[in-house]
Design an enzyme around this catalytic site. Structure first.
Site, mmCIF file in Angstrom:
data_model
loop_
_atom_site.group_PDB
_atom_site.id
_atom_site.type_symbol
_atom_site.label_atom_id
_atom_site.label_comp_id
_atom_site.label_asym_id
_atom_site.label_seq_id
_atom_site.Cartn_x
_atom_site.Cartn_y
_atom_site.Cartn_z
ATOM 1 N N HIS A 1 128.914 45.415 -83.730
ATOM 2 C CA HIS A 1 128.482 44.023 -83.531
ATOM 3 C C HIS A 1 128.012 43.394 -84.833
ATOM 4 O O HIS A 1 127.387 44.036 -85.679
ATOM 5 C CB HIS A 1 127.418 43.905 -82.434
ATOM 6 C CG HIS A 1 126.094 44.532 -82.733
ATOM 7 N ND1 HIS A 1 125.065 43.850 -83.343
ATOM 8 C CD2 HIS A 1 125.628 45.776 -82.490
ATOM 9 C CE1 HIS A 1 124.012 44.642 -83.443
ATOM 10 N NE2 HIS A 1 124.328 45.815 -82.944
ATOM 11 N N ASP B 1 121.735 47.412 -88.738
ATOM 12 C CA ASP B 1 122.179 47.380 -87.351
ATOM 13 C C ASP B 1 122.673 45.960 -87.079
ATOM 14 O O ASP B 1 121.877 45.043 -86.930
ATOM 15 C CB ASP B 1 121.010 47.746 -86.443
ATOM 16 C CG ASP B 1 121.280 47.581 -84.960
ATOM 17 O OD1 ASP B 1 122.444 47.336 -84.594
ATOM 18 O OD2 ASP B 1 120.321 47.668 -84.174
ATOM 19 N N GLU C 1 125.434 41.346 -78.978
ATOM 20 C CA GLU C 1 124.850 42.635 -78.615
ATOM 21 C C GLU C 1 123.328 42.570 -78.562
ATOM 22 O O GLU C 1 122.698 43.168 -77.687
ATOM 23 C CB GLU C 1 125.298 43.705 -79.615
ATOM 24 C CG GLU C 1 124.994 45.140 -79.179
ATOM 25 C CD GLU C 1 123.596 45.612 -79.581
ATOM 26 O OE1 GLU C 1 123.190 46.684 -79.106
ATOM 27 O OE2 GLU C 1 122.910 44.911 -80.365
ATOM 28 N N GLU C 2 122.720 41.837 -79.487
ATOM 29 C CA GLU C 2 121.258 41.810 -79.561
ATOM 30 C C GLU C 2 120.612 41.109 -78.366
ATOM 31 O O GLU C 2 119.418 41.248 -78.143
ATOM 32 C CB GLU C 2 120.796 41.150 -80.864
ATOM 33 C CG GLU C 2 121.206 41.890 -82.133
ATOM 34 C CD GLU C 2 120.535 43.246 -82.310
ATOM 35 O OE1 GLU C 2 119.785 43.674 -81.417
ATOM 36 O OE2 GLU C 2 120.770 43.890 -83.347
ATOM 37 N N ASP D 1 127.336 52.023 -83.620
ATOM 38 C CA ASP D 1 126.094 51.284 -83.791
ATOM 39 C C ASP D 1 125.045 52.186 -84.408
ATOM 40 O O ASP D 1 124.963 53.345 -84.068
ATOM 41 C CB ASP D 1 125.598 50.752 -82.428
ATOM 42 C CG ASP D 1 124.600 49.612 -82.571
ATOM 43 O OD1 ASP D 1 123.963 49.508 -83.615
ATOM 44 O OD2 ASP D 1 124.471 48.831 -81.617
#
Length: 244
Positions: free
Chosen positions: A72, A189, A223-224, A244
């Site tokens: 992501h 990340d 994604e977050e 990830d």
């Protein structure tokens, strides 16, 4: 491409991606950069309906039993929740951005017009010399503020800049690559994983190494905030791996 070149390329791409602000909901520039890199490799990326990037590394391979690799490109961040009476901003989190981790950080406020202002996220009453409760104050967004790097003292002053509730606030990643090869940055990340996938794409485009099944890359951008990975799965994919 030997291992050292793969690592160097991955690190270079990570640094470039980290320099592009992309909190969830503000990811278009990052997605366009990823698509530009893929096109430069001779690949044909697509921008998905959700704003992610989907690209096949070897479209001539059989469709069945395809492999989907996902990472992501969105990060944590903030959003303007209120313009306070003193011309400072109260934030709300985008994703799991913890106010403890945002204290004393430089930020960028992105307006609807695209103009960007800088500021600092800090505790309200931020001087430990005069604030007897400085150490005991729980860091929450209700107790924090963004001081804008402009001469503003009222909500009207702030609104005159074009800043309004709902504007995206991006935190400085503070990216450093040390001489010994360590990467220090906010938002590794998951931009480091995206960079690694780009290195694999470069290898595949150069014919360096063989892929014995059709391989897709999907860079998601929500994604977050908890969704997006199960969307846009191409026909024929039987296995997915999230990086990830």
């Amino acid at each position: 491409m030997d291992f050292e070149k793969i690592v160097d390329y991955s690190v270079d791409q990570a640094v470039k991606l980290l320099a592009i602000d992309s909190p969830s909901g503000y990811t278009r520039a990052a997605a366009e950069y990823i698509m530009e890199v893929c096109r430069s490799l001779g690949l044909k990326p697509e921008l998905t309906t959700k704003g992610g990037v989907l690209v096949c590394l070897n479209p001539d391979a059989p469709e069945e039993n395809g492999l989907l690799l996902e990472a992501h490109g969105d990060t944590l961040g903030g959003m303007v929740a209120e313009i306070m009476g003193n011309g400072r901003l109260r934030l709300t989190a985008l994703g799991g951005m913890n106010p403890n981790n945002g204290e004393a950080e430089n930020v960028r406020i992105v307006t609807r017009s695209g103009k960007v202002y800088t500021g600092t996220c800090q505790l309200r009453n931020a001087s430990i010399h005069v604030n007897a409760k400085y150490n005991d104050t729980r860091r929450s967004y209700d107790d924090m503020e963004v001081v804008i790097d402009e001469e503003v003292r009222t909500p009207a002053d702030v609104e005159a800049l074009g800043i309004m509730t709902g504007d995206i606030v991006c935190f400085d990643p503070r990216t450093v690559v040390t001489p010994s090869g360590f990467i220090k940055s906010r938002f590794l990340d998951d931009k480091l994983s995206v960079a690694i996938l780009l290195a694999q794409a470069k290898q595949a485009a150069a014919g360096d190494g063989s892929l014995n099944r059709r391989v897709w890359h999907h860079v998601t951008v929500f994604e977050e905030v908890g969704h997006g990975a199960s969307a846009s799965v191409p026909a024929g994919v039987t296995e997915a791996l999230s990086v990830d």
